[in-house]
Design a protein around this motif. Sequence first.
Motif, PDB file in Angstrom:
ATOM      1  N   ILE A 253     -22.991  36.198  24.978  1.00 12.22           N
ATOM      2  CA  ILE A 253     -24.219  36.996  25.072  1.00 12.22           C
ATOM      3  C   ILE A 253     -25.329  36.204  25.754  1.00 12.22           C
ATOM      4  CG2 ILE A 253     -25.980  38.227  23.747  1.00 12.22           C
ATOM      5  CD1 ILE A 253     -23.882  38.664  21.570  1.00 12.22           C
ATOM      6  N   ASN A 254     -25.451  34.924  25.408  1.00 12.01           N
ATOM      7  CA  ASN A 254     -26.522  34.088  25.938  1.00 12.01           C
ATOM      8  C   ASN A 254     -25.908  32.842  26.576  1.00 12.01           C
ATOM      9  OD1 ASN A 254     -28.729  32.357  26.378  1.00 12.01           O
ATOM     10  ND2 ASN A 254     -29.831  33.129  24.599  1.00 12.01           N
ATOM     11  N   GLY A 255     -25.971  32.769  27.890  1.00  8.08           N
ATOM     12  CA  GLY A 255     -25.359  31.651  28.601  1.00  8.08           C
ATOM     13  C   GLY A 255     -26.257  30.438  28.740  1.00  8.08           C
ATOM     14  N   HIS A 256     -27.503  30.533  28.264  1.00  9.76           N
ATOM     15  CA  HIS A 256     -28.455  29.445  28.487  1.00  9.76           C
ATOM     16  C   HIS A 256     -28.922  28.774  27.191  1.00  9.76           C
ATOM     17  CE1 HIS A 256     -28.679  30.862  32.616  1.00  9.76           C
ATOM     18  NE2 HIS A 256     -28.934  32.081  32.163  1.00  9.76           N
ATOM     19  N   ALA A 257     -28.727  29.381  26.063  1.00 11.37           N
ATOM     20  CA  ALA A 257     -29.215  28.807  24.807  1.00 11.37           C
ATOM     21  C   ALA A 257     -28.462  27.528  24.462  1.00 11.37           C
ATOM     22  CB  ALA A 257     -29.057  29.814  23.668  1.00 11.37           C
ATOM     23  N   LYS A 258     -29.147  26.623  23.777  1.00  6.31           N
ATOM     24  CA  LYS A 258     -28.498  25.401  23.304  1.00  6.31           C
ATOM     25  C   LYS A 258     -27.779  25.728  21.998  1.00  6.31           C
ATOM     26  CE  LYS A 258     -30.812  21.595  23.407  1.00  6.31           C
ATOM     27  NZ  LYS A 258     -31.830  20.568  23.070  1.00  6.31           N
ATOM     28  N   ILE A 259     -26.474  25.509  21.979  1.00  5.85           N
ATOM     29  CA  ILE A 259     -25.676  25.815  20.792  1.00  5.85           C
ATOM     30  C   ILE A 259     -25.190  24.511  20.167  1.00  5.85           C
ATOM     31  CG2 ILE A 259     -23.624  26.964  19.895  1.00  5.85           C
ATOM     32  CD1 ILE A 259     -23.815  28.992  22.075  1.00  5.85           C
ATOM     33  N   VAL A 260     -25.547  24.319  18.914  1.00  3.75           N
ATOM     34  CA  VAL A 260     -25.126  23.149  18.152  1.00  3.75           C
ATOM     35  C   VAL A 260     -24.272  23.650  16.993  1.00  3.75           C
ATOM     36  CG1 VAL A 260     -25.873  21.122  16.869  1.00  3.75           C
ATOM     37  CG2 VAL A 260     -27.249  21.966  18.774  1.00  3.75           C
ATOM     38  N   ALA A 261     -23.062  23.120  16.876  1.00  5.88           N
ATOM     39  CA  ALA A 261     -22.128  23.634  15.873  1.00  5.88           C
ATOM     40  C   ALA A 261     -21.615  22.518  14.979  1.00  5.88           C
ATOM     41  CB  ALA A 261     -20.957  24.341  16.553  1.00  5.88           C
ATOM     42  N   SER A 262     -21.330  22.876  13.745  1.00  7.80           N
ATOM     43  CA  SER A 262     -20.751  21.949  12.782  1.00  7.80           C
ATOM     44  C   SER A 262     -19.351  22.433  12.417  1.00  7.80           C
ATOM     45  CB  SER A 262     -21.622  21.871  11.527  1.00  7.80           C
ATOM     46  OG  SER A 262     -20.969  21.156  10.498  1.00  7.80           O
ATOM     47  N   ILE A 263     -18.412  21.507  12.408  1.00  8.34           N
ATOM     48  CA  ILE A 263     -17.044  21.831  12.008  1.00  8.34           C
ATOM     49  C   ILE A 263     -16.575  20.808  10.976  1.00  8.34           C
ATOM     50  CG2 ILE A 263     -16.396  22.999  14.135  1.00  8.34           C
ATOM     51  CD1 ILE A 263     -15.124  20.404  15.091  1.00  8.34           C
ATOM     52  N   ASN A 264     -15.505  21.149  10.294  1.00  2.77           N
ATOM     53  CA  ASN A 264     -14.979  20.269   9.259  1.00  2.77           C
ATOM     54  C   ASN A 264     -13.915  19.303   9.777  1.00  2.77           C
ATOM     55  OD1 ASN A 264     -16.573  21.546   7.211  1.00  2.77           O
ATOM     56  ND2 ASN A 264     -15.102  23.231   7.165  1.00  2.77           N
ATOM     57  N   GLU A 265     -13.145  19.733  10.771  1.00  8.15           N
ATOM     58  CA  GLU A 265     -12.028  18.933  11.268  1.00  8.15           C
ATOM     59  C   GLU A 265     -12.246  18.575  12.738  1.00  8.15           C
ATOM     60  OE1 GLU A 265      -9.880  17.827   9.219  1.00  8.15           O
ATOM     61  OE2 GLU A 265     -10.418  19.111   7.521  1.00  8.15           O
ATOM     62  N   SER A 266     -12.034  17.302  13.090  1.00  6.10           N
ATOM     63  CA  SER A 266     -12.260  16.835  14.460  1.00  6.10           C
ATOM     64  C   SER A 266     -11.284  17.459  15.455  1.00  6.10           C
ATOM     65  CB  SER A 266     -12.146  15.309  14.512  1.00  6.10           C
ATOM     66  OG  SER A 266     -10.853  14.886  14.077  1.00  6.10           O
ATOM     67  N   GLU A 267     -10.124  17.907  14.983  1.00  6.85           N
ATOM     68  CA  GLU A 267      -9.128  18.495  15.888  1.00  6.85           C
ATOM     69  C   GLU A 267      -9.613  19.800  16.496  1.00  6.85           C
ATOM     70  OE1 GLU A 267      -6.512  20.790  12.449  1.00  6.85           O
ATOM     71  OE2 GLU A 267      -5.775  18.923  13.344  1.00  6.85           O
ATOM     72  N   ASN A 268     -10.665  20.375  15.927  1.00 10.93           N
ATOM     73  CA  ASN A 268     -11.197  21.626  16.459  1.00 10.93           C
ATOM     74  C   ASN A 268     -12.378  21.398  17.394  1.00 10.93           C
ATOM     75  OD1 ASN A 268      -9.387  23.242  14.935  1.00 10.93           O
ATOM     76  ND2 ASN A 268     -10.691  23.017  13.124  1.00 10.93           N
ATOM     77  N   THR A 269     -12.681  20.139  17.686  1.00 11.43           N
ATOM     78  CA  THR A 269     -13.827  19.841  18.544  1.00 11.43           C
ATOM     79  C   THR A 269     -13.654  20.442  19.928  1.00 11.43           C
ATOM     80  OG1 THR A 269     -14.218  17.757  17.365  1.00 11.43           O
ATOM     81  CG2 THR A 269     -15.224  17.998  19.538  1.00 11.43           C
ATOM     82  N   HIS A 270     -12.456  20.317  20.519  1.00 14.05           N
ATOM     83  CA  HIS A 270     -12.248  20.843  21.868  1.00 14.05           C
ATOM     84  C   HIS A 270     -12.382  22.367  21.891  1.00 14.05           C
ATOM     85  CE1 HIS A 270      -8.270  21.552  20.111  1.00 14.05           C
ATOM     86  NE2 HIS A 270      -7.996  22.335  21.139  1.00 14.05           N
ATOM     87  N   LEU A 271     -11.998  23.030  20.792  1.00 17.12           N
ATOM     88  CA  LEU A 271     -12.159  24.487  20.736  1.00 17.12           C
ATOM     89  C   LEU A 271     -13.631  24.872  20.749  1.00 17.12           C
ATOM     90  CD1 LEU A 271      -9.452  25.463  18.077  1.00 17.12           C
ATOM     91  CD2 LEU A 271      -9.348  25.783  20.560  1.00 17.12           C
ATOM     92  N   MET A 272     -14.443  24.104  20.015  1.00 13.99           N
ATOM     93  CA  MET A 272     -15.875  24.378  19.998  1.00 13.99           C
ATOM     94  C   MET A 272     -16.478  24.143  21.383  1.00 13.99           C
ATOM     95  SD  MET A 272     -16.491  25.458  16.995  1.00 13.99           S
ATOM     96  CE  MET A 272     -18.244  25.565  17.256  1.00 13.99           C
ATOM     97  N   ARG A 273     -16.047  23.089  22.044  1.00 14.53           N
ATOM     98  CA  ARG A 273     -16.546  22.816  23.394  1.00 14.53           C
ATOM     99  C   ARG A 273     -16.161  23.939  24.346  1.00 14.53           C
ATOM    100  NH1 ARG A 273     -20.433  18.778  23.510  1.00 14.53           N
ATOM    101  NH2 ARG A 273     -19.747  16.983  22.269  1.00 14.53           N
ATOM    102  N   GLN A 274     -14.902  24.372  24.273  1.00 15.86           N
ATOM    103  CA  GLN A 274     -14.440  25.446  25.148  1.00 15.86           C
ATOM    104  C   GLN A 274     -15.139  26.763  24.827  1.00 15.86           C
ATOM    105  OE1 GLN A 274     -10.196  25.557  24.734  1.00 15.86           O
ATOM    106  NE2 GLN A 274      -9.854  23.656  25.881  1.00 15.86           N
ATOM    107  N   SER A 275     -15.560  26.927  23.582  1.00 15.05           N
ATOM    108  CA  SER A 275     -16.237  28.157  23.191  1.00 15.05           C
ATOM    109  C   SER A 275     -17.680  28.187  23.668  1.00 15.05           C
ATOM    110  CB  SER A 275     -16.195  28.319  21.669  1.00 15.05           C
ATOM    111  OG  SER A 275     -14.864  28.400  21.211  1.00 15.05           O
ATOM    112  N   GLY A 276     -18.200  27.026  24.098  1.00 15.14           N
ATOM    113  CA  GLY A 276     -19.549  27.004  24.654  1.00 15.14           C
ATOM    114  C   GLY A 276     -20.558  26.180  23.889  1.00 15.14           C
TER     115      GLY A 276
END
Length: 354
Positions: free
Chosen positions: A235-258
């Motif tokens: 929806i928003n391609g310019h907003a700064k998105i900061v996310a918290s996850i529990n497992e480091s193996e999902n870091t690349h998924l968060m990066r790919q998600s934006g």
Amino acid sequence: MRKRLRRRQGGGLVDEPDYALVGVVRIPESEKSPARAIGRRVLWALAALFVCSVIVYLDRDGYIDAKEGEMSYIDALYYTSVTLSTTGYGDITPITESARLINIIFITPLRVLFLIVLIGTTLEVLTERSRQAMKIQNWRNRVRNHTIVIGYGTKGRTAVDAVIADGGKPAEIVIVDKDQAALDVANAHGLVTVRGDATKSDVLRLAGVQHAAAIVVAANRDDTAVLATLTAREINGHAKIVASINESENTHLMRQSGANSVVVSSETAGRLLGIATITPSVVEVVEDLLSPEEGYAIAEREVEPSETGGSPAHTKDLVLGVVRAGKLYRVGDEEVEEIEAGDRLLYVRQGGPA
């Protein structure tokens, strides 16, 4: 086919009328004293009584008094009192000025108080939904460059506290969560809340994600965080998105998600626990840096003109890194041996408001 697809994508909460969003979107209420609210109503009632009595008195030749004689201002005030309070007398009618004065001083105020409690409260209940709908409409029209926090659990509340401690305004923070109890707590702290699933685009649009400057994803589950991030970035391609996850193996998924930044909460906590067993003072320093209210804090600022061309190590502040073209360089890297115009410095400052 395209038309059908557009119809399926449209609709949802974002297209609902404002009155249908009451209870889904909640705007913080400013605290009002009940005594002050009642007092204001009494003053309005007295003002109406006075204005009406003056009008009646100026037109006193058009009235007939049962006790005969010229109509005085007290007579006009008495007539106004029983008229505005919708009171009528039949077989018992006060005819002396003293009796009418008693009606004015004692009976009418009690009658007005009764009308305030009964009618005023009833009207307030009936108009509350319309008032809330109007507030939601005004908020949706003006909300811009705000911060959206997805999830108001421990991580979400801590993130909000950090934003406010760094100078953010509670009115510019929107909480999205499905837990009504958590939303009640957020609303009590002056935050706008939206109840719903943050992985759905209509819920995020209702929170104004298309106009948001920053989005904090603090969901309890990693899969929810990934979907919410993906939806928000779409929806928003310019907003700064900061996310918290529990497992480091999902870091690349968060990066790919934006997501622009990803914090692995479990590993971060684990590192601090391990360090605390050997050098607990280091953990105290880290906690101090992460608590902007007191002690020291990590902040970011623009480069001053006098610092251009110099070394990051020779500035007035303790510089930890240089942000150039959106990329962070550590002090000592060859790319940032000299500070350039447009750089931003990551430095340690005294705690307190920025």
